[in-house]
Scaffold this motif. Structure first.
Motif, mmCIF file in Angstrom:
data_model
loop_
_atom_site.group_PDB
_atom_site.id
_atom_site.type_symbol
_atom_site.label_atom_id
_atom_site.label_comp_id
_atom_site.label_asym_id
_atom_site.label_seq_id
_atom_site.Cartn_x
_atom_site.Cartn_y
_atom_site.Cartn_z
ATOM 1 N N ALA A 43 0.870 -1.205 -0.012
ATOM 2 C CA ALA A 43 -0.103 0.087 0.013
ATOM 3 C C ALA A 43 1.018 1.283 0.051
ATOM 4 O O ALA A 43 0.646 2.209 -0.731
ATOM 5 C CB ALA A 43 -0.942 -0.032 1.286
ATOM 6 N N THR A 44 1.915 1.401 0.731
ATOM 7 C CA THR A 44 3.017 2.260 0.929
ATOM 8 C C THR A 44 3.410 2.544 -0.534
ATOM 9 O O THR A 44 3.611 3.546 -0.830
ATOM 10 C CB THR A 44 3.957 2.326 1.933
ATOM 11 N N VAL A 82 -6.358 4.613 -1.678
ATOM 12 C CA VAL A 82 -5.761 2.928 -1.152
ATOM 13 C C VAL A 82 -6.998 2.775 -0.118
ATOM 14 O O VAL A 82 -7.495 1.506 -0.031
ATOM 15 C CB VAL A 82 -4.509 3.155 -0.574
ATOM 16 N N GLU A 83 -7.357 3.554 0.637
ATOM 17 C CA GLU A 83 -8.221 3.342 1.715
ATOM 18 C C GLU A 83 -9.545 2.759 1.140
ATOM 19 O O GLU A 83 -9.893 1.752 1.474
ATOM 20 C CB GLU A 83 -8.525 4.664 2.491
ATOM 21 N N MET A 86 -8.844 -0.428 -0.811
ATOM 22 C CA MET A 86 -8.796 -1.766 0.132
ATOM 23 C C MET A 86 -10.305 -1.858 0.926
ATOM 24 O O MET A 86 -10.605 -3.208 1.113
ATOM 25 C CB MET A 86 -7.962 -1.430 1.146
ATOM 26 N N ILE A 101 -3.449 2.841 7.911
ATOM 27 C CA ILE A 101 -3.626 3.075 6.382
ATOM 28 C C ILE A 101 -3.899 4.708 6.109
ATOM 29 O O ILE A 101 -3.025 5.244 5.668
ATOM 30 C CB ILE A 101 -4.730 2.171 5.849
#
Ligand SMILES: Cc1cc2nc3c(=O)[nH]c(=O)nc-3n(C[C@H](O)[C@H](O)[C@H](O)COP(=O)(O)O)c2cc1C
Ligand SMILES: Cc1cc2nc3c(=O)[nH]c(=O)nc-3n(C[C@H](O)[C@H](O)[C@H](O)COP(=O)(O)O)c2cc1C
Ligand SMILES: Cc1cc2nc3c(=O)[nH]c(=O)nc-3n(C[C@H](O)[C@H](O)[C@H](O)COP(=O)(O)O)c2cc1C
Ligand SMILES: Cc1cc2nc3c(=O)[nH]c(=O)nc-3n(C[C@H](O)[C@H](O)[C@H](O)CO)c2cc1C
Ligand code: SF4
Ligand code: SF4
Ligand code: SF4
Ligand code: SF4
Ligand code: FES
Lengths: 195, 192, 190, 298, 337, 442
Positions: A43-44, A82-83, A86, A101
Motif C-alpha cells: 500500500a505504501t 488506497v483506503e 482496500m 492506512i
C-alpha cells in the motif's frame, strides 16, 4: 547513478527503515505477521510511487511556499484512494492494518521522497526511486513481520511449523521494538561490511 | 529549489488547482467504490449470520431490531426460510474481556438452543484469548447445538460446563457472559 | 470517572508510543536529551489538543452532514498542517517565550503521525468533544512520559559502555521494547 | 453531478485556498534568512569536524568563512589549500596559501634508550602521569608512552609503537589538525612544514636538562653540545636551554647536522640511503626509515 | 640506595590503600543471603528447586561467557559473579515445575537482551533477571502460572499437584465477585505463609528465610534499608487503607506482604545496584513508586502479581531520579550557626 | 556522641605503629638540599650564591609576591650550588645545596629549651615574625601561614581551630608533638589567636589519641578561651572543611574558604612553629617526620632539619625493607608516591611510608556497578563515579557543573570502590581540565 542502482538503493544502502529510520510507526504497528507487513508495504509503495509520479510532473508549476501543502494534498489523495479500494476489495486486510492506512499520509518517507527526490528529479527517475524505496520499505516490513511471526506464532505467511504457540511477546508491542532493534543492528553491520 | 517565485496569486492558483484536481478525482473514486464497500460490509454481516444459523432465504439485515441492555444495545437478525423463522442471530457483547470488549454473534434457534457462535471483534492476546476464534482453535465448537436451558454456559472453574481456553479463563468467562446475555435477552422478549 | 479512565488508559495502558506505535519517529529522533524531550512533549501536547478539537468540529459539522466522511484523511491532514503553521504565527505574537521553547519542534510535528492518529482515534472511539480533548491531552501526556523516560535512559546510556554495534538507534529500540514490556504490567487496570 | 462530489470539491478546494492564504502570510512574516552560501561552503569542507581550524565543527567554520572579510588566519588543515581555494572562489575572496604541515614526535627515548626506573601503576593517561611526576623514566620531558595523543587523533594517523613505547605518525594520513599537539601534556608533538616526499629533519628531543644530567637517563637526548648549530650553513638551528631546534622554514634538508649529532638526536626521515657510510652507523634495519646510530651505552 | 629493593618501585596517584571490598565479594554476599530461601525452596518444592537453579545459573554463565567472548570480543568477566546472582534470582522467581528449555530461554533473554546488549555489568538500565522473568511470563503465561503445590515438611517429593498462588486465588475470587471471607478459606494461614507453605515461585515463598537474608545484607552493608523498607511499607500502607475501607474487596496488608514476590523483589531485585537510584532520597522515591505500582496492578490490573512490573517500570525512572536527586553537596546551602 | 562531620568518610586501618616512640633528633646530614619552593605560591628568590658560607637559620630565599614564603638554611656550611634538584613534587626545581660543616646558628635565635608562655608582642608583630620565619601550613598543603592570617577586608574571623586530628593512617608526628610539646603548641596557638584578635579557640583531636586529648585538655585548663574536643575516628576528619563542620556546625560554601564562615584552621605543627618563631626567634628549619610501614624495623618519629635526604631517615629507622614496593611521602590516603629516596625533607613532609611490594600494586579495575558506595563516602557530597565517567568522556561542562572543583582529593572514593576504579585519578584530571577551561574563559 544508473537507474538500476537508483532502483536498488532502497533495499539496503538507503533502506528507509533500517538506515534512514523513517516511517517507523507502521513498521512496528502492522508487522504482527509477514502477510500484514507485506500488505502495508505494498500500500505504501503504491502511494509512494504515484505521488512521486505526480510530484515530478507538476513540480515546475508549484510555487515554493505551497510546495509542502500541495504535496500533502497529492499524497493524501492517493492514501484515500488506497483506503477506499482496500475497504472495497480487501476488507480483512484493511481491518488488520487499521489506523495505519490513513497514517500513510504522515509517513515520513512518502513526504520525504516527494520533497527530497521527486521535486528535483525527472519523471522516470522519480518513478523508479519511489518504487525502489517502496519495495525497500516492503522488504523491511516483511522481514520484521516474518521474524515476529516465526518467533511469536511459530509460523511464516500463516504456515505453521511448530506445535502450539511461539513466544507471544514477539507478537505484542515489546517484541516489535526488540526485533526491530536487533534487525537494525544486523543491517547496519551488513551495510558497513558491504560498503 | 526555489524555481518559482511565490506570489499570493500563484500560490492561490496552484493550491486551488491541486486541491480541485485531487477532490474531483477522489469524488469519482468514491462514487466507484461506494457500492463495493457497502456490498463488502453487508457481505461480512451476512456471512457472520450465515455462519451461526441454518439456511435462510430472507435478508436478515433489513429486518434488524434492537434491544437496549446494560448500557449498550443488542442487535437481532431474524432469519427466515420461506417466511418462517428458522433462527435469530444475536449480536452481543461483553466488557469483561482480558483487554476490553468482545463482540460475538450468537445464532439461536427459535427454542433457544445455540446453533452456532462466531467472534466478530476482540482485542484478546494473540496466542491466548484469541483462541476463541474459530480459525485459531476449535474451542468455540463446544457451544454448537447446546441449549443453555440444560447446559450451563459458564466455565468449569465456576461450576459450568464449558472448558476454558488454556490459561485464558478470563476470556472464556467473558465469552460465556456474552452468550448468556444474548440467550437471556432472547428468551425475555427478544424473540419476535 | 469516565475521564479518569480515559486518562489512565491513554497514559499507561494504551500508551500511544509504547502500545499503539504512534509518533515513533520523534520518539527515536528527538530523545537524545531530556531537555529537548520536554520541549517536544510540550509542543505535541499543544498541537494534539488543538488538532483534536478542530478536527472534531470539522468531522461533526462538515464531513458528517455533507456525507463525505471518506475525505477524513485528506481534510484532517491539511487542517493539521495549517494549524501548526498558524500556531507558529500566533505563538510568536502572543507568547514569544513559549515560542522560544516550542518553536523548533513545531514543524516536526506536522509529519508526526501521533497527532493525526489521535484525532482519528478519538473519532473512531465515538468520544464527545470533551472526551476527545481529554483523550488528546492524556495521549500527549503519555507521549511525554514515554519520551521523558526514554530520553533520560538514553542520556545515561551515553555514558555507558554500549557495544559498538548497538550504539545509537538499535539500543534505543531495545530500550523502548523493554519499556513497553514493563508497561504491559498495566494491562487491564481500566 | 451529484451532491457528494460537489461537496467534496468545494470543501477541499476551500481548504486549499485557506491554507494558501495562511502560508502566504507566514511567508511574509517569517523571512528567516540564512545565507545559502553557508551550506555550499559546508559542502566543500571535508566534514571531518576535527576542530583543526580552531572552530567547533565544519559548519561553524563555514559560517565564519562566509562572514569573514579576508581569509587571514583561516585555514582548514584537512582540506588544505585546495579546499580553501574552492571556498575562496565560491565566496569571491582570496585564499591564502599555507604551506602544508605534518606532525612530528620530538622524543626518541624508546624503552631501549631510556631505561625505566620505576613502575607507574595508575590510570592510563599521559596528563595524569605528567601532573604526578616525571614518569616511569627519569626524563621529565620525555614521552610517558600512554598514548593520549593517539586517542586524540581522529584520522588514525598515529599509533603507539609497542617496541619503543613512542607514538608514530603516519605521514600520509596526518592532516596536521593539531589535535595531538593539543593533547600531549608534555608538548612533545610539533607541526612542521611538510617537505617534498615528506622528507623531514628534526631534533627528536625536547630535553632542556644539562647534557651531562640528561645523558644519565637517556642515550639519545639532545645534550645541547651545539655541534649541529655550528655545522648548519643556513642558520636553521636555534640553541636554547641546552636544546637544539631546527626551524623547518629555514632548513634546506642538507643533512649535515644529522651526522654531526653525537647522540643521534637528529632524525632524518624519508631520505634515500646515503652513499658514503659513516663508520659509526649501524646497519639500518629493514624498512627502517630512521637512521639511528647505535649509541654506546654508558 | 636501591640495591636492597629487588624490583622497580611502584609509583601511583593516591590513595595507596584500598578497602577489602570487591565486586565478587558483594555478589558472594548476595548469594549467601539467598541460601536460607534456597533451603526452604528445597524443603517445599523438592530437589526440582536445585535443578532449576542449577540450570539457570549454568546457562547464565555460559551465555555471559559466550556473548562476551565471541560477540562482544571482550575479555570475559564471568568471574565477577553477577551472572550467578542473575541466574539464581531468575530461578527463584520461577515455578519449580517449569520446563528446562524455558529456564534456558529465560537466561538467554536475561543475559543476552537484558545485560549484554547494553555492554554487560553496570550498563543495563533494566534488571536482567526480571527482564528474563517478565519475558517468560508474557510469552508463556500457561507454564508461568501453573504452580506446584508445596509439599510442606515431611510429605513425599513425588506427588505434585498444581495449586494457585494466594494472589491468584484472590484475583480469581474477586473476578467471580466472591466475598473476601470465602476466598480466604482457600488460603493458608499467615503463619504457614510466613515459612513458605504456599504455591509460588521456588524462592519467593518463605518470608522468614528472605528476612534472614535481608538482615545479613544489611549487616554486611551490602544494601541499605531504604529500598526494601519503603517498598514493603508502601505496600502495607496502601493495602491497609484499602482493607480498612472495603474489607470485603481487599485482602489484609499482612497477606499482601507475605504473598507474591513482594519480599523477594523488595530485598533482592529492587536493590540491584545497577538499576536502582544512588542516593537515599532517590531510593525512597523509587521504593514508594514500586510499592504503589505493585498495589495498583495487584488490585486493579489483569495480572495477579505486580512487583515484577513495578520494579521494571521504576527501573526506567532511575536515570531521571538520579539526575534530580543528587546528593546534597557540601557547602551547597550555607547555614551558619 | 562524639563530634564528627555529617556526611561520608571511611575508616581505613589505623596502623599507627610509631605512636609510642618518642621524637628523636636525627644527626646532621653531610649535605642538605633545600628547595626554594616548599610552599603553595611563588618560589622564593635565592639570596645566596654558590660558594657562600651560611649559618643555621640564615635566610637563603626571600619571599616574592604575596603568596610566598621565606626559606632559611637549616644547617651551617658552604653553598655547593643553586640548581635544579629533584624534590617531592616529582620534578626538579631550584634548590640550594649546602655542604654541612659545624652547626653554627645565627645569634638571634634562642636555642634554650625554656618554656616561654607570656605573650609580649603585638598582633602585627606576630604576623611579621611568622612571615620572617617562613612558616607555612604543616598539615599538608604548605600554604604560607601569614597569608591565612591576613583576613581579607569585609571578613571577620571569630573562631580559630587547631587541627590535631591526624586522621591519616600510619602518621604520628602530630600525635607525638602534642604529647611532647603540648605547652608550646598551645602558646603558639594563642599567639595566632592574638594576631587574629580571636577570642575563641577550639582544638580537635581524634579519639584514637586519648593520651594527647587528656594532656592538651589539662594544659588548656589554664586558658579559658581554649577548649579541646575529642572527635570520632573517621577519615577525613582532619580536612579543614570537615573539621570546621564537626566543631562549629558551619559549612564552608562551595568554592569558598574557611574565612568565609569566620574560621581559620591551623595544624599542630604550625602552631609549634609559630611558638618557635615568635618566642624564640627561630625560623622554620626543622620538623617532625614519621618513618613507618608494615615491614619497617623501627617505626620512628624524627626531628629533622629541612633538606635532609629521605634515605637518611629511612636508614635511621632500620633501613629499607627488601620487599618495599612503594615509597610514599605522607600518609597512605593523600601522600605522594615517590620514585626516589634522594629527595629532601621539606616543610610539608609529615611522614615517609614504606609499603611492601605485595600491597603496592593496584588490582585491575572492573566496570562500575553503580553501588553508590563512592557517593556515600564522599565527604563533599559529590558523585565520584559520575565525575570519572564524565572526565573519561570529556564532557567537562558537566564535570564543572557537578562540582568537581569541590573535591578535596581525600581519596575515600577510590579507597572504597569495590570495582577498584581509579576514581580520584580521573577526578584530578577532570579538575585540572576544568581549571584550564575556566582560566581560558577569562
Ligand atoms: C501477556 C499476557 C496476556 C494474557 N492474555 C490473556 C487473555 O487474552 N485472556 C485471558 O483469559 N488470559 C490472559 N492472560 C492470562 C491471565 O493473566 C491469567 O493467567 C489467566 O487468565 C488465569 O489463568 P487460568 O486461565 O489458568 O485460570 C494473559 C497473560 C499474560 C501474561
Ligand atoms: C589559592 C589559595 C588562596 C587561599 N587564600 C586564603 C585566604 O585568603 N585566607 C585563608 O585563611 N586561607 C587561604 N587559603 C588557605 C586554605 O584555606 C587552606 O588552608 C590551604 O589551602 C591548606 O588547606 P588543606 O591543607 O586542607 O589543603 C588559600 C589557599 C589557596 C590554595
Ligand atoms: C583529606 C584531608 C585530610 C587532612 N587531614 C589533616 C590532618 O589529619 N591533620 C591536619 O593537621 N591537617 C589535615 N589536613 C589539612 C587541613 O585541611 C588543613 O589544611 C590544615 O589543618 C590547615 O593547617 P595548616 O595551614 O597549619 O597546615 C587534611 C586535609 C585534607 C584535604
Ligand atoms: C544487592 C544486589 C542485588 C542484585 N539483584 C539482581 C537482580 O535482581 N537481578 C539481576 O539480574 N542481578 C542482580 N544482581 C547482580 C548484578 O548487579 C546484575 O547482574 C547487574 O544488573 C548486571 O549489570 C544484584 C547484585 C547485588 C549486589
Ligand atoms: S597526527 Fe596529530 S596533527 Fe596529524 S592528523 Fe593526527 S592528530 Fe592531527
Ligand atoms: S607524545 Fe605526549 S601524549 Fe603522546 S604518548 Fe607521549 S606523552 Fe603521551
Ligand atoms: S570525590 Fe574527592 S572529596 Fe569526594 S571522596 Fe573522592 S576524593 Fe574525596
Ligand atoms: S564505588 Fe565504584 S562501583 Fe560503586 S558506584 Fe562508585 S565507582 Fe561505581
Ligand atoms: S512518527 Fe509515525 S511514522 Fe514517523
Amino acid at each position: 547513478m544508473s537507474q538500476l542502482k537508483n532502483f536498488t538503493k532502497g533495499f539496503v544502502q538507503e533502506n528507509p527503515v533500517f538506515v534512514l529510520f523513517l516511517g517507523l510507526c507502521p513498521v512496528l504497528g502492522t508487522t504482527t505477521s509477514a502477510i500484514n507487513g507485506m500488505g502495508m508495504g505494498l500500500a505504501t509503495t503504491f502511494v509512494l510511487t504515484m505521488s512521486n509520479v505526480i510530484v515530478s510532473l507538476i513540480k515546475n508549476f508549484i510555487p515554493d511556499k505551497v510546495r509542502i501543502p500541495s504535496f500533502i494534498v497529492i499524497i493524501a489523495s492517493f492514501v484515500t484512494i488506497v483506503e477506499l479500494t482496500m475497504q472495497a476489495f480487501t476488507p480483512v486486510l484493511f481491518d488488520a492494518l487499521g489506523l495505519f492506512i490513513p497514517l500513510i499520509v504522515v509517513n515520513c518517507i512518502v513526504l520525504g521522497r516527494a520533497e527530497a527526490f521527486a521535486s528535483k528529479n525527472t519523471f522516470l527517475t522519480s518513478v523508479i526511486d519511489g518504487f525502489g524505496m517502496g519495495l525497500g520499505f516492503t522488504l523491511a516490513l516483511v522481514m520484521l513481520g516474518g521474524v515476529r511471526e516465526i518467533l511469536g506464532s511459530g509460523s511464516l505467511f500463516g504456515i505453521k511449523f511448530i506445535q502450539g504457540d511461539g513466544m507471544i511477546l514477539f507478537v505484542l508491542a515489546p517484541g516489535a521494538f526488540i526485533v526491530l532493534g536487533y534487525l537494525i543492528m544486523l543491517m547496519q553491520k551488513l551495510k558497513s561490511k558491504s560498503a | 529549489m526555489a524555481k518559482k517565485e511565490s506570489t499570493l496569486i500563484n500560490m492561490l492558483v496552484a493550491l486551488f488547482v491541486v486541491t480541485f484536481g485531487a477532490s474531483t478525482a477522489l469524488g469519482f473514486i468514491y462514487q466507484i467504490t461506494k457500492e463495493p464497500i457497502a456490498a463488502a460490509k453487508l457481505a461480512r454481516k451476512l456471512d457472520a449470520i450465515q455462519n451461526v444459523l441454518p439456511e435462510f432465504t430472507n435478508n436478515p439485515n433489513s429486518e434488524t431490531y434492537k434491544m437496549p441492555i446494560d448500557g449498550d444495545t443488542l442487535r437481532f437478525y431474524p432469519a427466515k426460510k420461506d417466511n418462517e423463522l428458522v433462527g435469530t442471530a444475536v449480536e452481543t457483547f461483553t466488557k469483561q474481556g482480558f483487554s476490553g470488549e468482545i463482540k460475538i454473534m450468537v445464532g439461536l434457534l427459535p427454542d433457544g438452543a445455540i446453533y452456532n457462535v462466531a467472534v466478530l471483534e476482540h482485542k484478546e492476546t494473540p496466542g491466548l484469548g484469541d483462541k476463541m476464534e474459530r480459525k485459531k482453535s476449535d474451542w468455540i465448537t463446544q457451544f454448537e447445538g447446546k441449549n443453555p436451558k440444560d447446559f450451563n454456559i459458564s466455565v468449569k472453574k465456576d461450576g459450568g460446563d464449558i472448558d476454558a481456553i488454556t490459561a485464558s479463563t478470563i476470556s472464556s468467562r467473558a465469552f460465556c457472559e456474552a452468550v448468556n446475555r444474548a440467550y437471556n435477552a432472547y428468551m425475555e422478549g427478544g424473540k419476535k | 470517572m469516565e475521564y479518569i479512565i480515559i486518562i489512565i488508559s491513554a497514559i499507561f495502558v494504551n500508551n500511544i508510543v509504547l502500545m499503539k506505535f504512534l509518533g515513533i519517529c520523534p520518539f527515536i529522533g528527538v530523545s537524545n536529551k531530556v531537555e529537548t524531550a520536554i520541549g517536544m512533549s510540550g509542543a505535541v501536547m499543544f498541537v494534539m489538543v488543538l488538532a483534536t478539537l478542530v478536527t472534531y468540529l470539522i468531522q461533526t459539522f462538515v464531513l458528517e452532514p455533507l456525507g463525505i466522511t471518506f475525505m477524513q484523511t485528506i481534510i484532517f491532514i491539511l487542517v493539521i498542517a495549517s494549524l501548526v503553521q498558524m500556531v507558529e504565527i500566533v505563538l510568536k505574537k502572543i507568547s514569544p517565550a513559549l515560542f522560544q521553547a516550542l518553536g523548533i519542534f513545531l514543524p516536526l510535528i506536522t509529519t508526526n503521525c501521533a497527532v493525526l492518529g489521535v484525532a482519528i482515534l478519538s473519532i473512531q472511539n465515538d468520544y464527545n468533544l470533551i472526551e476527545g480533548v481529554v483523550f488528546a491531552a492524556a495521549s500527549a501526556l503519555g507521549f511525554g512520559l514515554a519520551l521523558l523516560l526514554f530520553s533520560s535512559i538514553r542520556e545515561q546510556l551515553d555514558l555507558a559502555e554500549i557495544p559498538e554495534a548497538m550504539k545509537g538507534v538499535p539500543i534505543a529500540f531495545i530500550v523502548a521494547g523493554l519499556l513497553a514490556m514493563a508497561f504491559m504490567g498495566f494491562t487491564g487496570i481500566v | 453531478m451529484n451532491s457528494v462530489l460537489l461537496f467534496t470539491i468545494i470543501s477541499l478546494s476551500l481548504l486549499g485556498l485557506i491554507a494558501a492564504l495562511i502560508l502566504y502570510f507566514i511567508a511574509q512574516k517569517f523571512k528567516v534568512y540564512e545565507d545559502p552560501r553557508i551550506d555550499k561552503v559546508e559542502d566543500i569542507l571535508p566534514s571531518a569536524n576535527c576542530g583543526g581550524c580552531g572552530f567547533p565543527g565544519c559548519r561553524n567554520f563555514a559560517e565564519v568563512l562566509v562572514k569573514a572579510d579576508t581569509f587571514d588566519d583561516l585555514f582548514c588543515p584537512v582540506g588544505g589549500n585546495e579546499v580553501m581555494a574552492q571556498a575562496a572562489a565560491l565566496l569571491g575572496k582570496e585564499a591564502i596559501e599555507v604551506d602544508p604541515k605534518v606532525a612530528v614526535v620530538r622524543c626518541s627515548g624508546s624503552f631501549e634508550h631510556r631505561p625505566r626506573t620505576n613502575f607507574y601503576d595508575g590510570a592510563s593517561n599521559c596528563t595524569i602521569v605528567h601532573n604526578l611526576y616525571t614518569g616511569d623514566t627519569d626524563c621529565p620531558f620525555g614521552c610517558v608512552s600512554l598514548g593520549e595523543c593517539v586517542d586524540a587523533c581522529d584520522f588514525e594517523a598515529m599509533y603507539m609503537d609497542e617496541k619503543t613505547g613512542l607514538p608514530v605518525i603516519i605521514d600520509e594520513k596526518c592532516v596536521a589538525c593539531g589535535a595531538c599537539v593539543e593533547a600531549c601534556p608534555r608538548d612533545i608533538i610539533e607541526l612542521r612544514k611538510r617537505n617534498k616526499k615528506d622528507r623531514k629533519i628534526f631534533v627528536s628531543c625536547i630535553n632542556e636538562d644539562k647534557g651531562g644530567i640528561a645523558k644519565q637517563y637517556c642515550a639519545v637526548t639532545c645534550t645541547g653540545c651545539t655541534k649541529c648549530f655550528k655545522v648548519c650553513e643556513y642558520d636553521a638551528i636555534i640553541m636554547n636551554n641546552n636544546l637544539a631546534f631546527i626551524d623547518s622554514e629555514k632548513c634546506k634538508l642538507c643533512r649535515k647536522c644529522v651526522t654531526e649529532c653525537p647522540t643521534n638526536a637528529i632524525h632524518e626521515i624519508n631520505f634515500p640511503p646515503r652513499r658514503i657510510k659513516i663508520e659509526t652507523e649501524a646497519k639500518p634495519g629493514e624498512g627502517e626509515q630512521i637512521s639511528t646510530k647505535k649509541v654506546s651505552n654508558n | 640506595m636501591y640495591e636492597k629493593i629487588n624490583k622497580l618501585i611502584t609509583v601511583s596517584p593516591s590513595p595507596h590503600v584500598h578497602s577489602a571490598g570487591s565486586t565478587q565479594k558483594l555478589m558472594t554476599g548476595v548469594l549467601i543471603a539467598l541460601i536460607p530461601a534456597f533451603v526452604i525452596g528445597i524443603i517445599m518444592f523438592g530437589w526440582g528447586t536445585l535443578i532449576v537453579t542449577g540450570v539457570a545459573v549454568i546457562s547464565c554463565l555460559v551465555f555471559e561467557y559466550v556473548i562476551q567472548k565471541y560477540l562482544l570480543k571482550k575479555e570475559p568477566s564471568v568471574t565477577d559473579g553477577s551472572a550467578v546472582v542473575t541466574g539464581v534470582l531468575l530461578a527463584f522467581s520461577l515455578p519449580v515445575n517449569i520446563p528446562f528449555w524455558l529456564v534456558i530461554l529465560g537466561s538467554l533473554v536475561a543475559i543476552g537482551v537484558g545485560k549484554m546488549t547494553f555492554g554487560g555489568l553496570g550498563n543495563n538500565p533494566f534488571n536482567p533477571a526480571l527482564v528474563g522473568r517478565v519475558f517468560l511470563f508474557i510469552s508463556f503465561p500457561v507454564q508461568l502460572t501453573t504452580w506446584p503445590a508445596p509439599k510442606g515438611f515431611g510429605t513425599s517429593l513425588t506427588d505434585a499437584i498444581t495449586g494457585a498462588t494466594p494472589l491468584g486465588i484472590i484475583k480469581e475470587g474477586l473476578r467471580n465477585s466472591d466475598s473476601m471471607d470465602t476466598i480466604m478459606q482457600n488460603i493458608r494461614s499467615s503463619k504457614e505463609m510466613l515459612y513458605g507453605h504456599m504455591g509460588g515461585s521456588l524462592g519467593e515463598v518463605a518470608a522468614i528465610a528472605l528476612a534472614i537474608g535481608f538482615i545479613y545484607l544489611i549487616m554486611k552493608k551490602i544494601i541499605t534499608w531504604h529500598i526494601p523498607i519503603t517498598i514493603l511499607g508502601t505496600i502495607a500502607l496502601f493495602t491497609g487503607i484499602m482493607w480498612l475501607i472495603e474489607p470485603t474487596q481487599n485482602a489484609s496488608p499482612v497477606f499482601h506482604l507475605l504473598t507474591g514476590g513482594a519480599i523477594l523483589g523488595a530485598i533482592f531485585m529492587a536493590t540491584d545496584y545497577v538499576t536502582s537510584p544512588m542516593t537515599p532520597k532517590g531510593m525512597i522515591i523509587f521504593g514508594v513508586g514500586i510499592g504503589l505500582i505493585t498495589v495498583v496492578i495487584r488490585r486493579f490490573g489483569a495480572y495477579p502479581e505486580g512487583i515484577q512490573f513495578g520494579i521494571l517500570i521504576m527501573n526506567a525512572f532511575v536515570p531521571l531520579i538520579n539526575s534530580y536527586f543528587k546528593p546534597k553537596r557540601f557547602g551547597e546551602e550555607v547555614k551558619n550557626g | 556522641m562524639l563530634k564528627s562531620f555529617p556526611r561520608g568518610g571511611v575508616h581505613p586501618a589505623e596502623n599507627k605503629f610509631s605512636a609510642g616512640n618518642q621524637i628523636t633528633k636525627l644527626p646532621l646530614p653531610k649535605t642538605v638540599t633545600i628547595p626554594l619552593s616548599q610552599h603553595i605560591g611563588t618560589p622564593a628568590e635565592p639570596t645566596v650564591q654558590r660558594g657562600d658560607m651560611v649559618k643555621t637559620g640564615q635566610l637563603i630565599g626571600k619571599y616574592k609576591g604575596f603568596v610566598s614564603s621565606n626559606i632559611h638554611s637549616s644547617v651551617s656550611g658552604k653553598v655547593l650550588k643553586v640548581d635544579k634538584a629533584l624534590d617531592s613534587s616529582g620534578y626538579k626545581r631550584t634548590s640550594v645545596v649546602i655542604e654541612v660543616n659545624e652547626d653554627i646558628w645565627i645569634t638571634k635565635i634562642d636555642r634554650s629549651s625554656d618554656l616561654r608562655k607570656e605573650i609580649t608582642v603585638s598582633g602585627d608583630e606576630i604576623i611579621n615574625k611568622i612571615l620572617d620565619a617562613g612558616i607555612v601550613g604543616m598539615g599538608g598543603a604548605a600554604f604560607p601561614s601569614h597569608v591565612k592570617m591576613s583576613v581579607p577586608k569585609g571578613k571577620k574571623c571569630d573562631i580559630l581551630i587547631l587541627n590535631g586530628v591526624e586522621c591519616e593512617p600510619y602518621l604520628t608526628s602530630d600525635h607525638r608533638l602534642m604529647l611532647e610539646k603540648g605547652e608550646e603548641i598551645l602558646v603558639g596557638f594563642r599567639l595566632v589567636m592574638k594576631a587574629l584578635n580571636v577570642k575563641k579557640g577550639m582544638v580537635g583531636i581524634e579519639n584514637n589519641k586519648p593520651d594527647a586529648i587528656s594532656h592538651l585538655s589539662q594544659i588548656a585548663q589554664q586558658y579559658p578561651e581554649l577548649e579541646v574536643f575529642p572527635l570520632k575516628v573517621k577519615y577525613p576528619q582532619g580536612g579543614e572543611k570537615q573539621l570546621i563542620k564537626a566543631l562549629t556546625g558551619r559549612e564552608v560554601p562551595s568554592g569558598g574558604l574557611p574565612i568565609d564562615v569566620g574560621v581559620v584552621v591551623h595544624n599542630i605543627g604550625t602552631a609549634y612553629a609559630v611558638y618557635d618563631a615568635v618566642q624564640k626567634n627561630k625560623p622554620l628549619i626543622e620538623r617532625v617526620v614519621t618513618v613507618t610501614g608494615n615491614d619497617v624495623k623501627k617505626p620512628s618519629n624524627f626531628l629533622v632539619r629541612i633538606g635532609t635526604p629521605l634515605n637518611q631517615l629511612v636508614e635511621a629507622a632500620g633501613g629499607i625493607p627488601a620487599q618495599t614496593g612503594k615509597i610514599v611521602n605522607g600518609g597512605p590516603m593523600m601522600g605522594k608516591a615517590m620514585n626516589s629516596l634522594e629527595v629532601p625533607v621539606t616543610k610539608g613532609t609529615s611522614g615517609i611510608l614504606l609499603i611492601p611490594e605485595k600491597e603496592s600494586k593496584r588490582k585491575p579495575f572492573r566496570p562500575c556497578i553503580r553501588c553508590a558506595k563512592c557517593i556515600s563516602v564522599c565527604p563533599m557530597g559529590l558523585e565520584p563515579f559520575l565525575l570519572m565517567t564524565l572526565t573519561e568522556k570529556e564532557i567537562f561542562d558537566r564535570v564543572e557543573k557537578d562540582k568537581a572543583l569541590d573535591c578535596i582529593e581525600c581519596g575515600s572514593c577510590s579507597y572504597i570502590c569495590p570495582a577498584n576504579r581509579p576514581l580520584l585519578d580521573y577526578i584530578r584530571l577532570g579538575k585540572f581540565r576544568v581549571g584550564q577551561i575556566i582560566r581560558n574563559r577569562k
